[in-house]
Design a protein around this motif. Structure first.
Motif, PDB file in Angstrom:
ATOM      1  N   ALA A 109       0.811  -1.219   0.000  1.00  0.00           N
ATOM      2  CA  ALA A 109       0.000   0.000   0.000  1.00  0.00           C
ATOM      3  C   ALA A 109       0.841   1.264   0.000  1.00  0.00           C
ATOM      4  CB  ALA A 109      -0.899  -0.001   1.239  1.00  0.00           C
ATOM      5  N   LEU A 110       2.168   1.140   0.015  1.00  0.00           N
ATOM      6  CA  LEU A 110       3.039   2.304   0.197  1.00  0.00           C
ATOM      7  C   LEU A 110       3.789   2.688  -1.069  1.00  0.00           C
ATOM      8  CD1 LEU A 110       4.526   1.418   3.693  1.00  0.00           C
ATOM      9  CD2 LEU A 110       2.624   2.976   3.164  1.00  0.00           C
ATOM     10  N   LEU A 111       3.969   3.985  -1.244  1.00  0.00           N
ATOM     11  CA  LEU A 111       4.677   4.546  -2.387  1.00  0.00           C
ATOM     12  C   LEU A 111       5.678   5.579  -1.882  1.00  0.00           C
ATOM     13  CD1 LEU A 111       4.980   5.117  -5.471  1.00  0.00           C
ATOM     14  CD2 LEU A 111       3.164   6.823  -5.180  1.00  0.00           C
ATOM     15  N   HIS A 112       6.912   5.486  -2.380  1.00  0.00           N
ATOM     16  CA  HIS A 112       7.966   6.448  -2.077  1.00  0.00           C
ATOM     17  C   HIS A 112       8.275   7.165  -3.390  1.00  0.00           C
ATOM     18  CE1 HIS A 112      12.378   7.054  -0.455  1.00  0.00           C
ATOM     19  NE2 HIS A 112      11.727   8.190  -0.581  1.00  0.00           N
ATOM     20  N   ALA A 113       8.111   8.479  -3.402  1.00  0.00           N
ATOM     21  CA  ALA A 113       8.336   9.251  -4.623  1.00  0.00           C
ATOM     22  C   ALA A 113       9.005  10.572  -4.295  1.00  0.00           C
ATOM     23  CB  ALA A 113       7.012   9.504  -5.341  1.00  0.00           C
ATOM     24  N   VAL A 114       9.655  11.138  -5.307  1.00  0.00           N
ATOM     25  CA  VAL A 114      10.223  12.476  -5.198  1.00  0.00           C
ATOM     26  C   VAL A 114       9.673  13.284  -6.365  1.00  0.00           C
ATOM     27  CG1 VAL A 114      12.312  13.887  -5.148  1.00  0.00           C
ATOM     28  CG2 VAL A 114      12.350  11.593  -4.163  1.00  0.00           C
ATOM     29  N   SER A 115       9.113  14.440  -6.057  1.00  0.00           N
ATOM     30  CA  SER A 115       8.603  15.351  -7.078  1.00  0.00           C
ATOM     31  C   SER A 115       9.499  16.579  -7.142  1.00  0.00           C
ATOM     32  CB  SER A 115       7.172  15.783  -6.737  1.00  0.00           C
ATOM     33  OG  SER A 115       6.300  14.684  -6.733  1.00  0.00           O
ATOM     34  N   TYR A 116       9.629  17.103  -8.335  1.00  0.00           N
ATOM     35  CA  TYR A 116      10.470  18.282  -8.556  1.00  0.00           C
ATOM     36  C   TYR A 116       9.626  19.379  -9.176  1.00  0.00           C
ATOM     37  CZ  TYR A 116      14.057  14.799  -7.883  1.00  0.00           C
ATOM     38  OH  TYR A 116      14.826  13.790  -7.360  1.00  0.00           O
TER      39      TYR A 116
END
Length: 176
Positions: A109-116
């Motif tokens: 159920a988990l998401l690790h993301a980086v937005s710029y």
């Protein structure tokens, strides 16, 4: 062992990708920063950075079956669990920006993301937001594994960017 920074010394900042590196990532729509997104300093107010990041994710996730339609239908939604924002360059009212997302990892159920946040007017990366997010079923109001279609799409995005010649600078506090 921690080293003393001494008077007037700033902590070391993590590196951001270049504009050309980040612009290839999936993105939300471009936006010319309106006056009502500004503050008394004439630049993008900090509360609106999060709004731009959030709007881009709704756009990107909509094509995966975990967007606004699913939320409106009472199925579920992507919830923010933890965020780490950095501000590196000023964004002025009237400049053109967009948010670009790099999926780092997904599990259950988990998401690790980086937005710029890219400033297209100046061709620079203005900000980043590292996030831990989770899929929540509206029936149970609990974290639930991402629907299969969305899980496959997120995994594909993570695999696509894994081969890029640069890695995102991570806080070290967020993991799936």
């Amino acid at each position: 062992r921690q080293r003393s920074r001494g008077p007037g010394r700033m902590p070391r900042m993590r590196a951001l990708p270049t504009y050309d590196e980040a612009v290839v990532l999936p993105s939300g729509s471009r936006l010319t920063v309106p006056a009502d997104y500004g503050d008394l300093n004439g630049h993008l107010n900090v509360r609106n950075y999060v709004a731009i990041y959030d709007d881009a994710e709704w756009e990107i996730f909509g094509g995966m079956g975990i967007g606004a339609e699913e939320a409106a239908a009472g199925i579920g939604g992507v919830f923010a669990l933890e965020q780490c924002l950095t501000y590196r360059r000023e964004v002025l009212v009237g400049e053109e920006v967009s948010s670009h997302v790099r999926v780092v990892a997904r599990r259950g159920a988990l998401l690790h993301a980086v937005s710029y946040l890219l400033n297209h007017t100046r061709r620079e990366v203005a900000s980043s937001m590292e996030a831990l997010e989770g899929w929540v079923s509206f029936e149970s109001r609990r974290l639930t594994p991402f629907p299969d279609r969305a899980g496959r799409a997120l995994d594909a995005l993570a695999a696509e960017v894994a081969g890029l010649p640069w890695q995102p600078a991570l806080s070290g506090s967020i993991r799936v």
